[in-house]
Design an enzyme around this catalytic site. Structure first.
Site, PDB file in Angstrom:
ATOM      1  N   GLY A   1       0.826  -1.213   0.000  1.00 27.27           N
ATOM      2  CA  GLY A   1       0.000   0.000   0.000  1.00 27.27           C
ATOM      3  C   GLY A   1       0.854   1.254   0.000  1.00 27.27           C
ATOM      4  O   GLY A   1       1.575   1.532  -0.965  1.00 27.27           O
TER       5      GLY A   1
ATOM      6  N   LYS B   1       2.037 -10.362  -4.157  1.00 31.40           N
ATOM      7  CA  LYS B   1       3.013  -9.380  -3.661  1.00 31.40           C
ATOM      8  C   LYS B   1       4.384 -10.015  -3.431  1.00 31.40           C
ATOM      9  O   LYS B   1       5.406  -9.400  -3.733  1.00 31.40           O
ATOM     10  CB  LYS B   1       2.480  -8.737  -2.377  1.00 31.40           C
ATOM     11  CG  LYS B   1       1.281  -7.816  -2.666  1.00 31.40           C
ATOM     12  CD  LYS B   1       0.531  -7.472  -1.407  1.00 31.40           C
ATOM     13  CE  LYS B   1      -0.603  -6.491  -1.675  1.00 31.40           C
ATOM     14  NZ  LYS B   1      -1.547  -6.392  -0.552  1.00 31.40           N
TER      15      LYS B   1
END
Ligand code: NDP
Ligand code: HSE
Length: 403
Positions: free
Chosen positions: A129, A200
């Site tokens: 993020g 990720k």
């Protein structure tokens, strides 16, 4: 003047528009140019939006406008987002993305395509993020041979685990809160079943080790099977349960990568990472251990990372950022089976039987345990070795310990 188009006006896309507007003055100064939002593409209408004059529904308007320099892709998924990204790059526009699914599955091809067309493809927001992690990994840690990356990579699952443990919420209540906060994926099973963390860790592995690692190569387990009983047993011996994505480079050049819930010792900084926060620990041969921490999901934290990429490109539109990696290979990645560690085991069996099978073990206790249930920590061994010893026992839970 640098013109920007946003594709997808959802949680992240609307955050990008807000940051570009709210921080417009400083963004222009830092980009050393005027950065202007020219278009927003979405399937819905937003008549009351302050950006109502920017909305279009046809991507070819953006594709064919030579004034558009940077396209921000915040639609998500790997279908229409792939089509628009390819077309934008081919039209000579740099692309900034928060879409980890696309980067993890098509990153190599998209980076090649960007290079062929003299533009850039940047995706800082796709991992962690708002945490600065990808650029630090490739630039600030460039002097290092990196050997491993371990991270709490999914804000939604970390939020769910924290709210279940600290506020006594049910799984469904905690998930609903994560969705209301804009943390969850469109299909929250991508969070809960570990696929988002898998994407990720693939991106981190590609940047750390220089070769594409595909999600299909990475064994992935989510948090569905983690119970409050496991949390209580972990607590009793000073551990926290965290969903970790891990990748390690082995001596033979292979990459070991996997996603699974782990017991993390209380004195490891990862144990204290709660709510939507993420943390990523990186080991390099010069720096030793370094950790990155911050909000791993949410509108403005994610927009912060997206707009940083926009500013970077706006400073010099044609500069090659050189964030390339190789195409990967079928035999590059090995599973966590090769990795020896201690294990947390919960079974329905007599303790003497467990001692007979495992020798030295650390027995655990919790209040309210049903008759016949035992839990313990083993000595270090590989998973195949562990499963062979457990054969025939009624297994309730099995989690790796992060040593
Ligand atoms: P949202 O679903 O909130 O936003 C996506 C937007 O794109 C929606 O407004 C959607 O409209 C729109 N859209 C869908 N299809 C099209 C289309 N064909 N053309 C134009 N617009 C379209 O998702 P998020 O903002 O949460 O996530 C976007 C991306 O960023 C994903 O890849 C996600 O994984 C990633 N990300 C998300 C974070 C977060 O905290 N939310 C953090 C980091 C990354 P509609 O709703 O009508 O379908
Ligand atoms: N759904 C993702 C998460 C969004 O919860 O971490 C951020 O990538």
């Amino acid at each position: 003047m640098v013109n920007v188009a946003i594709l997808g006006f959802g949680t992240v896309g609307s955050g990008v528009a807000e940051v570009l507007t709210t921080n417009g003055g400083l963004i222009d100064r830092r980009a050393a140019d005027l950065v202007r939002l020219k278009y927003i593409l979405d399937v819905r209408d937003f008549p009351d939006s302050p950006y109502s004059g920017c909305f279009v529904k046809d991507f070819s308007v953006i594709e064919n406008d030579p004034e558009v320099d940077i396209v921000v892709e915040t639609i998500g998924g790997a279908s229409v987002a792939l089509d628009f990204t390819v077309r934008a790059l081919k039209a000579g526009k740099s692309v900034v993305s928060s879409n980890k699914e696309l980067v993890a599955t098509h990153g190599y091809d998209l980076l090649q395509l960007a290079r062929q067309h003299g533009v850039n493809y940047l995706f800082e927001a796709s991992v962690g993020g708002g945490i600065p992690i990808l650029r630090p990994l490739v630039s600030c840690l460039a002097a290092n041979e990196l050997s491993q990356v371990t991270g709490i990579l999914n804000g939604t699952t970390n939020y769910i685990l924290t709210r279940m443990i600290k506020a006594g919420l049910t799984f469904d209540q905690a998930l609903k809160e994560a969705q209301d906060n804009g943390y969850a994926e469109r299909d929250p099973s991508a969070d809960v079943d570990g696929h988002d963390a898998c994407r990720k860790i693939c991106i981190l592995a590609a940047l750390a080790f220089g070769e594409q690692v595909y999600p299909r190569q990475v064994p992935t387990q989510g948090i569905r099977q983690v119970t409050l009983a496991d949390v209580a047993y972990a607590d009793s011996c000073g551990y926290k349960i965290k969903l970790l994505g891990r990748c390690l480079r082995r001596e033979d050049g292979k990459v070991c990568a996997f996603v699974a819930p782990h017991l993390v010792p209380g004195d490891n900084p990862l144990a204290g990472v709660e709510d939507v926060f993420n943390a990523i620990a990186v080991t390099g041969n010069a720096i030793g251990d370094v950790m990155f921490y911050g909000r791993g999901a949410g509108k403005l934290p994610t927009a912060s990372a997206v707009v940083a990429d926009v500013i970077d490109i706006a400073k010099d539109l044609k500069k090659d950022r050189r964030n390339q990696w190789g195409p990967g290979a079928e035999d590059l990645v090995v599973s966590g089976d090769v990795l020896s560690s201690r294990w947390y085991v919960r079974v329905n069996a007599p303790l003497p039987k467990a001692r007979e099978l495992f020798g030295e073990l650390q027995a655990l206790a919790r209040g309210g345990a049903p008759d016949g249930e035992i839990a313990f920590l083993t000595q270090a061994m590989t998973e195949p070795e562990l499963r062979a010893r457990l054969a025939g026992l009624e297994l309730c839970s099995l989690l790796r310990v992060l040593d």
